[in-house]
Design a protein around this motif. Sequence first.
Motif, PDB file in Angstrom:
ATOM      1  N   PHE A   1       6.242   0.094   0.314  1.00 22.19           N
ATOM      2  CA  PHE A   1       5.303   0.555   1.344  1.00 22.19           C
ATOM      3  C   PHE A   1       3.910   0.150   0.887  1.00 22.19           C
ATOM      4  O   PHE A   1       3.438   0.622  -0.154  1.00 22.19           O
ATOM      5  CB  PHE A   1       5.414   2.078   1.501  1.00 22.19           C
ATOM      6  CG  PHE A   1       4.623   2.615   2.669  1.00 22.19           C
ATOM      7  CD1 PHE A   1       5.134   2.557   3.956  1.00 22.19           C
ATOM      8  CD2 PHE A   1       3.378   3.176   2.477  1.00 22.19           C
ATOM      9  CE1 PHE A   1       4.416   3.057   5.044  1.00 22.19           C
ATOM     10  CE2 PHE A   1       2.642   3.676   3.551  1.00 22.19           C
ATOM     11  CZ  PHE A   1       3.172   3.609   4.847  1.00 22.19           C
TER      12      PHE A   1
ATOM     13  N   MET B   1       0.097   0.119   1.441  1.00 21.38           N
ATOM     14  CA  MET B   1      -1.044   0.678   2.146  1.00 21.38           C
ATOM     15  C   MET B   1      -2.325   0.618   1.300  1.00 21.38           C
ATOM     16  O   MET B   1      -3.372   0.189   1.773  1.00 21.38           O
ATOM     17  CB  MET B   1      -0.743   2.130   2.533  1.00 21.38           C
ATOM     18  CG  MET B   1      -1.858   2.755   3.345  1.00 21.38           C
ATOM     19  SD  MET B   1      -1.286   4.103   4.361  1.00 21.38           S
ATOM     20  CE  MET B   1      -1.429   5.453   3.246  1.00 21.38           C
ATOM     21  N   THR B   2      -2.255   1.027   0.036  1.00 20.19           N
ATOM     22  CA  THR B   2      -3.464   1.212  -0.785  1.00 20.19           C
ATOM     23  C   THR B   2      -4.124  -0.119  -1.147  1.00 20.19           C
ATOM     24  O   THR B   2      -3.440  -1.103  -1.447  1.00 20.19           O
ATOM     25  CB  THR B   2      -3.083   1.987  -2.065  1.00 20.19           C
ATOM     26  OG1 THR B   2      -2.412   3.175  -1.683  1.00 20.19           O
ATOM     27  CG2 THR B   2      -4.309   2.342  -2.885  1.00 20.19           C
TER      28      THR B   2
ATOM     29  N   ALA C   1     -11.211   3.457  -0.763  1.00 23.24           N
ATOM     30  CA  ALA C   1     -10.511   4.663  -1.214  1.00 23.24           C
ATOM     31  C   ALA C   1      -9.163   4.813  -0.504  1.00 23.24           C
ATOM     32  O   ALA C   1      -9.103   4.900   0.726  1.00 23.24           O
ATOM     33  CB  ALA C   1     -11.381   5.888  -0.939  1.00 23.24           C
ATOM     34  N   GLY C   2      -8.099   4.818  -1.301  1.00 23.64           N
ATOM     35  CA  GLY C   2      -6.764   5.000  -0.741  1.00 23.64           C
ATOM     36  C   GLY C   2      -6.610   6.351  -0.075  1.00 23.64           C
ATOM     37  O   GLY C   2      -5.755   6.542   0.797  1.00 23.64           O
ATOM     38  N   SER C   3      -7.448   7.307  -0.471  1.00 22.32           N
ATOM     39  CA  SER C   3      -7.371   8.650   0.120  1.00 22.32           C
ATOM     40  C   SER C   3      -7.777   8.652   1.591  1.00 22.32           C
ATOM     41  O   SER C   3      -7.506   9.608   2.292  1.00 22.32           O
ATOM     42  CB  SER C   3      -8.325   9.599  -0.616  1.00 22.32           C
ATOM     43  OG  SER C   3      -8.028   9.635  -1.970  1.00 22.32           O
TER      44      SER C   3
ATOM     45  N   PHE D   1      -0.969  -1.290  -6.365  1.00 23.71           N
ATOM     46  CA  PHE D   1      -0.112  -0.139  -6.662  1.00 23.71           C
ATOM     47  C   PHE D   1       1.045  -0.033  -5.673  1.00 23.71           C
ATOM     48  O   PHE D   1       1.424   1.069  -5.271  1.00 23.71           O
ATOM     49  CB  PHE D   1      -0.921   1.175  -6.692  1.00 23.71           C
ATOM     50  CG  PHE D   1      -1.484   1.424  -8.071  1.00 23.71           C
ATOM     51  CD1 PHE D   1      -0.689   1.981  -9.053  1.00 23.71           C
ATOM     52  CD2 PHE D   1      -2.769   1.041  -8.395  1.00 23.71           C
ATOM     53  CE1 PHE D   1      -1.173   2.168 -10.345  1.00 23.71           C
ATOM     54  CE2 PHE D   1      -3.264   1.211  -9.672  1.00 23.71           C
ATOM     55  CZ  PHE D   1      -2.471   1.782 -10.648  1.00 23.71           C
TER      56      PHE D   1
ATOM     57  N   SER E   1       4.519   0.144  -5.178  1.00 24.25           N
ATOM     58  CA  SER E   1       5.704   0.410  -5.991  1.00 24.25           C
ATOM     59  C   SER E   1       6.893  -0.359  -5.436  1.00 24.25           C
ATOM     60  O   SER E   1       7.101  -0.395  -4.221  1.00 24.25           O
ATOM     61  CB  SER E   1       6.048   1.908  -5.967  1.00 24.25           C
ATOM     62  OG  SER E   1       4.936   2.656  -6.335  1.00 24.25           O
TER      63      SER E   1
ATOM     64  N   GLU F   1      -7.799  17.073  -4.212  1.00 25.38           N
ATOM     65  CA  GLU F   1      -8.999  17.503  -3.474  1.00 25.38           C
ATOM     66  C   GLU F   1      -8.848  17.278  -1.972  1.00 25.38           C
ATOM     67  O   GLU F   1      -9.425  18.009  -1.172  1.00 25.38           O
ATOM     68  CB  GLU F   1     -10.241  16.759  -3.995  1.00 25.38           C
ATOM     69  CG  GLU F   1     -10.604  17.081  -5.446  1.00 25.38           C
ATOM     70  CD  GLU F   1      -9.729  16.347  -6.474  1.00 25.38           C
ATOM     71  OE1 GLU F   1      -8.889  15.506  -6.079  1.00 25.38           O
ATOM     72  OE2 GLU F   1      -9.871  16.626  -7.681  1.00 25.38           O
TER      73      GLU F   1
END
Length: 415
Positions: free
Chosen positions: A135, A137-138, A143-145, A169, A171, A386
């Motif tokens: 997958f 996305m980041t 910011a991946g958040s 990143f 995976s 957070e």
Amino acid sequence: MAIDFTLEPEIEELRLKVRAFVDEVVKPGEAQIGALDTGVERDDYIRILLEMRQQAVDAGMWLPHMPEEWGGMGLGHVGLAMVQAEAAKSGWGPWVMNCQAPDEGNMHTLLHWGTDEQKQRYLKPLCQGTTMSCFAMTEPEVAGSDPTLIQTRAYEDGDEWVISGHKWFISNAHRAGFAILIARTEDDPDLPQAANTAFIVDLPSEGWTEVRQIETMHGSTGHSEIRIEDLRVHQDQMLGGRGQGHLLGQYRLGPARLAHCMRWIAQAETALDMMVERSLDRYAHGSLLAEKQGIQWMIADSTMELYQGKLMVLHAASKIDAAAVDSTVDFKSEVSMAKHFVANMLGRVIDRSIQVHGALGYSTDTPLAHMYQHARWARFADGADEVHQMRIAQRTIAAWKDHGSTRTATGDLPL
Ligand SMILES: Cc1cc2nc3c(=O)[nH]c(=O)nc-3n(C[C@H](O)[C@H](O)[C@H](O)COP(=O)(O)OP(=O)(O)OC[C@H]3O[C@@H](n4cnc5c(N)ncnc54)[C@H](O)[C@@H]3O)c2cc1C
């Protein structure tokens, strides 16, 4: 009102069957693989893994998260919580039963959003265990958040989409047969969250380049940096609709986050078991460690936190099950709270267990050191602490504004 934590007999039977399978098949296989560093050949390693998978299929321990028509065990989320927690008592358990991240989340996504053709082409082999997925996305630059910042772009060219961007990143990308890739397709969406679209990308593909596998604090284990340059996919490869990439990601993350929690609970329980066992064995300053108040506090704190985590996960799972029959049931806050709590609890319990083991805990003679390294990512992946806290607080404030009380935000329990 019924509060009953006993499992239906067939689920309890299944849970015990999974436990026995993990003890009798997976843990011994894992011990053989553990010898990898000390000389197990790669062919042997693959053979051991595939043999364990075949045994899982034969024993009906395959795809606990999928419906029966896809070869799965057809469990609800509460049943799934039990099975996942048992499977994760061994590091290889989820992989052997084909319910490991990120394939597990991707299977949910394809099941819910895929066309019939996409399901046949991508979901079926994933369920059969003949391919793997990732997958993507980041991105390193933003910011991946906050997925509204995604810079990877896709533009339409005839009946194809052309995609360029940079991911990291990711995976499993090194081994995957396909990726679910999130890219920006909309310039001026009504909502910032509706800018992104998901595409299925066959791997390898021209325009998709693996730059490196990123070395992490637990070693280099298949989280890749990817360059995407003029990658072309046919429009039939779009997953879900235009601008639904964020929605799809959120849908994917609900059950996937809980699945992480179940695996983390299993890990925390293993750490606590080891803490107690060691404290009953080790003698210092006139008594066993287990007889010392300082050690008892660590055991007690870990016990209470594990109990809290289990209750939160069970409640969140029961709300996901309830939402399947009543779409007004909202489980987002419960999943967020469970994810945040369990991720942090995991680190604390493993840390205490290492403390009780002393130098042994710091060595790689026990699994604790590796567990500790793996546990660190739990606090920022799939929603940083957070960000969950921000969302939890927003819902609590909204509950106060809507009802003059925060009660509905604290699990909406009849207390
Ligand atoms: C082992 C591992 C596997 C991964 N696998 C995948 C994968 O398969 N696919 C994929 O796409 N990604 C994957 N990721 C990436 C992961 O999803 C991101 O790390 C995560 O989304 C956070 O994004 P970021 O790293 O860019 O951190 P940032 O978004 O830069 O956040 C950094 C920190 O800023 C703080 N922060 C952020 N937002 C707020 C806020 N609103 N308020 C207060 N503080 C805030 C938090 O402390 C956060 O930890 C993986 C990461 C790891 C470590």
